[in-house]
Motif scaffolding. Structure first.
Motif, short mmCIF file in Angstrom:
data_model
loop_
_atom_site.label_atom_id
_atom_site.label_comp_id
_atom_site.label_asym_id
_atom_site.label_seq_id
_atom_site.Cartn_x
_atom_site.Cartn_y
_atom_site.Cartn_z
N SER A 187 -7.07 94.19 42.01
CA SER A 187 -6.63 92.79 42.02
C SER A 187 -7.58 91.87 41.26
N PHE A 188 -8.78 92.36 40.92
CA PHE A 188 -9.74 91.55 40.17
C PHE A 188 -9.85 91.98 38.71
N PHE A 189 -8.82 92.71 38.24
CA PHE A 189 -8.82 93.15 36.84
C PHE A 189 -8.86 91.96 35.88
N LYS A 190 -8.08 90.91 36.16
CA LYS A 190 -8.03 89.76 35.26
C LYS A 190 -9.39 89.08 35.15
N GLN A 191 -10.15 89.07 36.24
CA GLN A 191 -11.49 88.48 36.21
C GLN A 191 -12.43 89.31 35.32
N ALA A 192 -12.29 90.63 35.41
CA ALA A 192 -13.12 91.50 34.56
C ALA A 192 -12.77 91.30 33.09
N LEU A 193 -11.49 91.15 32.81
CA LEU A 193 -11.04 90.92 31.45
C LEU A 193 -11.54 89.57 30.94
N ALA A 194 -11.40 88.53 31.78
CA ALA A 194 -11.85 87.19 31.39
C ALA A 194 -13.36 87.15 31.18
N GLY A 195 -14.08 88.00 31.90
CA GLY A 195 -15.53 88.07 31.76
C GLY A 195 -15.99 88.90 30.57
N GLN A 196 -15.01 89.37 29.78
CA GLN A 196 -15.28 90.13 28.55
C GLN A 196 -16.06 91.41 28.82
N ALA A 197 -15.74 92.03 29.95
CA ALA A 197 -16.35 93.33 30.25
C ALA A 197 -15.80 94.39 29.30
N SER A 202 -13.91 100.61 39.36
CA SER A 202 -13.54 100.34 40.75
C SER A 202 -12.70 101.50 41.25
N GLY A 203 -11.85 101.25 42.25
CA GLY A 203 -11.01 102.29 42.81
C GLY A 203 -9.61 101.81 43.10
N ASP A 204 -8.72 102.76 43.35
CA ASP A 204 -7.36 102.49 43.82
C ASP A 204 -6.48 101.76 42.81
N PHE A 205 -6.65 102.05 41.52
CA PHE A 205 -5.73 101.50 40.52
C PHE A 205 -4.40 102.25 40.58
N LYS A 206 -3.31 101.52 40.45
CA LYS A 206 -1.99 102.14 40.39
C LYS A 206 -1.69 102.52 38.94
N TYR A 207 -0.71 103.38 38.77
CA TYR A 207 -0.33 103.87 37.44
C TYR A 207 -0.12 102.73 36.45
N HIS A 208 0.66 101.74 36.82
CA HIS A 208 1.00 100.66 35.90
C HIS A 208 -0.18 99.73 35.62
N ASP A 209 -1.20 99.76 36.48
CA ASP A 209 -2.40 98.94 36.22
C ASP A 209 -3.08 99.36 34.92
N PHE A 210 -2.99 100.64 34.61
CA PHE A 210 -3.69 101.14 33.42
C PHE A 210 -3.07 100.62 32.12
N PHE A 211 -1.80 100.21 32.16
CA PHE A 211 -1.16 99.64 30.97
C PHE A 211 -1.68 98.25 30.64
N LEU A 212 -2.29 97.59 31.62
CA LEU A 212 -2.71 96.21 31.44
C LEU A 212 -3.89 96.06 30.49
N THR A 213 -4.56 97.15 30.19
CA THR A 213 -5.76 97.05 29.34
C THR A 213 -5.41 96.59 27.92
#
Length: 261
Positions: A187-197, A202-213
């Motif tokens: 649920s904090f993926f957007k914050q990591a992206l905004a922080g230019q990581a 982390s853990g417990d990513f769902k299948y479709h979460d991986f497409f968000l990169t």
């Protein structure tokens, strides 16, 4: 020393008021007025962990995940949770959990992940509460030197003792800016992206979460247990500043329910 004094040490470090509204951290079972014999530290309370406490004479179990998460309408041998409660009461064992309060506190679960990776210039990924307190979920920081992407992923696998990990294709040749979050951090993926990581661990990513990169950031799902396993070290360090190291022991039970082939 009484059990309530041990509880105070934990709550001074990670106050219960910091826990999420859905959580059930704190005293779950037993009498805090009892005199302490010794302490068993674990991530999860299972029947094997309670038996370990009984066999070794510990009368306090401190876990990260609460044994009782939602209300119990009865206490029978029907589930492992109820059986744990029955055995703990029968043997005068107190059970205490520090969960999301330990997740959110500065130098808590995610802070320990950042320690293991030797991150510096740290910031909280998702601040919570008083911004001056530095509390929140996750940490973002920098490695001392850039590391080739797949070499860094191998380091992560070794540091967090992962049998396997799931990851997305590296979008950059090297990694330097790293975001981490203990437990279920999708649920904090957007914050990591905004922080230019460069990578979010982390853990417990769902299948479709991986497409968000979308070739902007790398995801490394190391597993829920694997990301939180070092929380026991935090408990140990808090407690052994005040009491004998011989009175505090790590559970020898691996409570991770996920196995790999």
């Amino acid at each position: 020393m009484y059990i309530k004094e041990i509880i105070s040490l934990i709550e001074d470090y990670a106050p219960l008021k910091l826990q999420a509204s859905f959580d059930n951290s704190g005293l779950l079972c037993g009498d805090p007025e009892r005199e302490l014999t010794s302490i068993l530290l674990c991530i999860d309370v299972t029947e094997e962990v309670v038996k370990e406490a009984i066999d070794k004479g510990h009368n306090l179990i401190i876990s990260h995940h609460p044994l009782i998460f939602s209300g119990l309408k009865h206490i029978t041998p029907a589930t492992y949770v109820e059986r744990c409660v029955i055995d703990a009461i029968k043997h005068d064992i107190t059970i205490y959990a520090a969960h999301t309060n330990m997740d959110v506190v500065a130098n808590g679960v995610s802070g320990r992940m950042a320690d293991k990776l030797d991150l510096y210039h740290r910031q909280v990924l998702q601040p919570e509460g008083d911004p001056m307190a530095g509390n929140g979920f996750g940490i973002i920081g920098k490695l001392q030197q850039p590391v080739e992407s797949m070499a860094f992923l191998q380091q992560v696998k070794e540091i967090f003792r992962c049998d396997r990990l799931r990851y997305t294709t590296p979008h950059t040749p090297s990694i330097q800016r790293v975001a981490v979050c203990g437990g279920a951090g999708a649920s904090f993926f957007k914050q990591a992206l905004a922080g230019q990581a460069d990578i979010y661990i982390s853990g417990d990513f769902k299948y479709h979460d991986f497409f968000l990169t979308e070739n902007r950031i790398m995801i490394a799902d190391i597993g829920h247990y694997e990301s939180e396993q070092f929380t026991k070290e935090i408990f140990y360090e808090i407690l052994t500043k005040k009491i004998s190291k011989f009175a505090v022991q790590f559970s020898e039970i691996n409570t991770n329910p996920i196995k790999y082939l």
